[in-house]
Design a protein around this motif. Structure first.
Motif, short mmCIF file in Angstrom:
data_model
loop_
_atom_site.label_atom_id
_atom_site.label_comp_id
_atom_site.label_asym_id
_atom_site.label_seq_id
_atom_site.Cartn_x
_atom_site.Cartn_y
_atom_site.Cartn_z
N LEU A 1 0.83 -1.20 0.00
CA LEU A 1 0.00 0.00 0.00
C LEU A 1 0.87 1.26 0.00
CD1 LEU A 1 -2.85 1.21 0.16
CD2 LEU A 1 -2.72 0.99 2.65
N ALA A 2 1.94 1.26 0.80
CA ALA A 2 2.84 2.42 0.85
C ALA A 2 3.50 2.65 -0.50
CB ALA A 2 3.89 2.20 1.94
N LEU A 3 3.90 1.57 -1.16
CA LEU A 3 4.52 1.69 -2.48
C LEU A 3 3.52 2.24 -3.49
CD1 LEU A 3 7.06 1.15 -4.18
CD2 LEU A 3 6.18 -1.15 -4.61
N TYR A 4 2.28 1.76 -3.43
CA TYR A 4 1.23 2.21 -4.34
C TYR A 4 0.97 3.71 -4.15
CZ TYR A 4 -3.43 2.43 -6.51
OH TYR A 4 -4.52 2.75 -7.30
N CYS A 5 1.06 4.18 -2.91
CA CYS A 5 0.75 5.59 -2.59
C CYS A 5 1.99 6.48 -2.61
CB CYS A 5 0.07 5.67 -1.22
SG CYS A 5 -1.55 4.87 -1.15
N THR B 1 -6.32 6.83 0.84
CA THR B 1 -7.77 6.87 0.77
C THR B 1 -8.34 5.45 0.77
OG1 THR B 1 -7.83 6.79 -1.65
CG2 THR B 1 -7.60 8.97 -0.63
N LEU B 2 -9.66 5.36 0.95
CA LEU B 2 -10.33 4.05 0.88
C LEU B 2 -10.15 3.43 -0.51
CD1 LEU B 2 -13.72 4.34 2.79
CD2 LEU B 2 -11.83 2.79 3.27
N ALA B 3 -10.14 4.28 -1.53
CA ALA B 3 -9.93 3.76 -2.89
C ALA B 3 -8.56 3.11 -3.01
CB ALA B 3 -10.09 4.90 -3.90
N ASP B 4 -7.55 3.69 -2.37
CA ASP B 4 -6.20 3.09 -2.38
C ASP B 4 -6.22 1.73 -1.69
OD1 ASP B 4 -5.14 5.39 -3.59
OD2 ASP B 4 -4.80 6.35 -1.64
N VAL B 5 -6.90 1.66 -0.54
CA VAL B 5 -6.97 0.41 0.21
C VAL B 5 -7.65 -0.65 -0.63
CG1 VAL B 5 -7.93 -0.73 2.25
CG2 VAL B 5 -6.94 1.56 2.44
N GLU B 6 -8.75 -0.27 -1.29
CA GLU B 6 -9.47 -1.24 -2.10
C GLU B 6 -8.64 -1.70 -3.29
OE1 GLU B 6 -13.78 -1.85 -4.34
OE2 GLU B 6 -13.14 0.14 -3.71
N ALA B 7 -7.90 -0.77 -3.89
CA ALA B 7 -7.10 -1.11 -5.07
C ALA B 7 -5.98 -2.09 -4.72
CB ALA B 7 -6.50 0.16 -5.67
N VAL B 8 -5.39 -1.94 -3.54
CA VAL B 8 -4.23 -2.76 -3.18
C VAL B 8 -4.61 -3.91 -2.28
CG1 VAL B 8 -1.97 -2.74 -2.06
CG2 VAL B 8 -2.71 -0.77 -3.40
N CYS B 9 -5.44 -3.66 -1.27
CA CYS B 9 -5.73 -4.67 -0.25
C CYS B 9 -7.18 -5.14 -0.29
CB CYS B 9 -5.46 -4.12 1.14
SG CYS B 9 -3.84 -3.35 1.35
N GLY B 10 -8.02 -4.53 -1.12
CA GLY B 10 -9.44 -4.84 -1.08
C GLY B 10 -9.74 -6.30 -1.31
N ASP B 11 -8.98 -6.94 -2.22
CA ASP B 11 -9.17 -8.37 -2.43
C ASP B 11 -8.28 -9.19 -1.51
OD1 ASP B 11 -9.26 -7.72 -5.96
OD2 ASP B 11 -10.93 -7.90 -4.55
N VAL B 12 -7.38 -8.49 -0.81
CA VAL B 12 -6.26 -9.05 -0.07
C VAL B 12 -5.66 -10.17 -0.90
CG1 VAL B 12 -5.41 -9.77 2.18
CG2 VAL B 12 -7.54 -8.53 2.01
N ALA B 13 -5.66 -9.92 -2.21
CA ALA B 13 -5.09 -10.80 -3.22
C ALA B 13 -5.44 -12.24 -2.93
CB ALA B 13 -3.59 -10.60 -3.30
N GLU B 14 -4.45 -13.13 -3.05
CA GLU B 14 -4.72 -14.55 -2.90
C GLU B 14 -4.66 -14.97 -1.44
OE1 GLU B 14 -2.65 -15.98 -6.99
OE2 GLU B 14 -1.48 -16.00 -5.17
N LEU B 15 -4.15 -14.12 -0.59
CA LEU B 15 -3.83 -14.57 0.76
C LEU B 15 -4.87 -14.17 1.79
CD1 LEU B 15 -0.02 -13.76 0.74
CD2 LEU B 15 -1.14 -15.92 0.23
N SER B 16 -5.99 -13.60 1.32
CA SER B 16 -6.97 -13.11 2.28
C SER B 16 -7.77 -14.24 2.89
CB SER B 16 -7.92 -12.13 1.62
OG SER B 16 -8.93 -11.77 2.51
#
Length: 348
Positions: free
Chosen positions: A187-191, A198-213
């Protein structure tokens, strides 16, 4: 009783480390256990990569040769000072080797990592009463722990977060310290170049928590999707996620559904109950919880909580990781079948 709270590490290093033979760091969160072991190794040896300062062993190395632990603790450091003997996956081999250590000649410090240990486990029974052996229990990250972690990874990089963003991150993180740091680093790298997350940043990077969620697993289990639950569990297990940590998350999920179900039975609609929940439900999870609180009734949620509790107790009676995986896997599939039965009952 030589129990060490991590907040007291500095005091331990000043007053007690020289007299300690070994420190056992254990708990269901493998990421936190590894992070704390790493910090302690660096505090004593100054590095984790110097082969003259740190020797790494696995429990399997000690199973057939318990005396090797004594040999390594008494070996002299090439550069002077105290070495560290870092034991990973501490279990039965380590349990056989520790009694060979002399409490009067601590030698090089042993730092051992283990998973979740029941109160009656042999390693805890050996370490906790001994003056020269120290035990460090590691528990699941609390909301306060996650707030600190967010500050370390985001605030320190000049990225501010408001309460809504922090709550969204807390909802997404916490099952494993190492994975939480990885998600925050992404997330820090993305921002990079921004000052506000923002919430949009969180959703873009962690929203799916990729494969490890673990959300994928909880959603599949409590929706009654057997195949998806099986696939999600295998994926998380292969990524290093602990079964004990997943069971804790399942218990928390069942408890949240129970609270929401009580609100529904008192007259709220599922949508209103979820929207007004405290702590707030992450916006992407709201439709899922609305569906699940409609699917599960109070009696079935009580049965689910009992099922999770039995599985948790069973995993605490064994230190065999393969058996723990089997117990946890079976519990999640049983929960998914219970949800599927609820769905069939709703149709009838």
């Amino acid at each position: 009783m030589a129990l060490l709270k991590w907040a007291g590490l500095d005091g331990f290093l000043r007053r007690d480390a020289e007299k300690a033979s070994a420190v056992l760091i254990y708990g269901p969160d493998g990421g936190t256990v590894r992070e704390r072991a790493r910090q302690l190794v660096i505090s004593i040896a100054g590095s984790i990569d110097d082969p003259f300062a740190v020797v790494r062993l696995d429990d399997a190395d000690l199973a057939g040769d318990p005396a090797r632990l004594v040999d390594e603790t008494q070996a002299l450091s090439f550069g002077g000072g105290r070495r560290v003997v870092w034991v990973e996956n501490a279990g039965s081999g380590f349990l056989k080797a520790v009694p060979l250590l002399s409490p009067d000649k601590p030698g090089n410090l042993i730092v051992a990592e283990a998973g979740a240990l029941a109160k009656s486990a042999g390693l805890r029974a050996m370490f906790e009463p001994a003056a020269h052996l120290w035990a460090v229990p590691c528990y699941e990250d609390s909301a306060i722990d996650l707030e600190r972690l967010i500050a370390e990874e985001l605030d320190a990089k000049g990225l501010s977060t408001d309460m809504e963003v922090r709550q969204a991150l807390i909802d997404l993180l916490g099952a494993d310290r190492r994975m939480s740091r990885q998600e925050l680093a992404k997330l820090a790298l993305y921002c990079h170049g921004k000052t506000q997350v923002t919430l949009a940043d969180v959703e873009a990077v962690c929203g799916d928590v990729a494969e490890l969620s673990a959300d994928d697993l909880m959603n599949a289990v409590f929706d009654g999707q057997l195949a998806a639950a099986d696939e999600a569990f295998m994926r998380l297990r292969d990524s290093g996620q602990s079964g004990a940590g997943l069971l804790i998350m399942a218990a928390s999920h069942a408890a949240r559904l129970t609270r929401l179900r009580v609100d529904v039975e008192r007259g709220k609609s599922p949508e209103m109950a979820v929207r007004q929940a405290r702590p707030p439900v992450f916006f992407k999870q709201q439709p899922v919880l609305q569906r699940q609180v409609s699917l599960w009734d109070g009696e079935s949620l009580l049965a689910a909580s009992d099922m999770i509790g039995r599985a948790t107790r069973d995993t605490r009676t064994t230190t065999l990781s393969a058996l723990n995986d089997q117990i946890t896997h079976r519990a999640f599939l049983s929960l998914a079948r219970l949800a599927l039965q609820q769905r069939h009952n709703a149709r009838d």
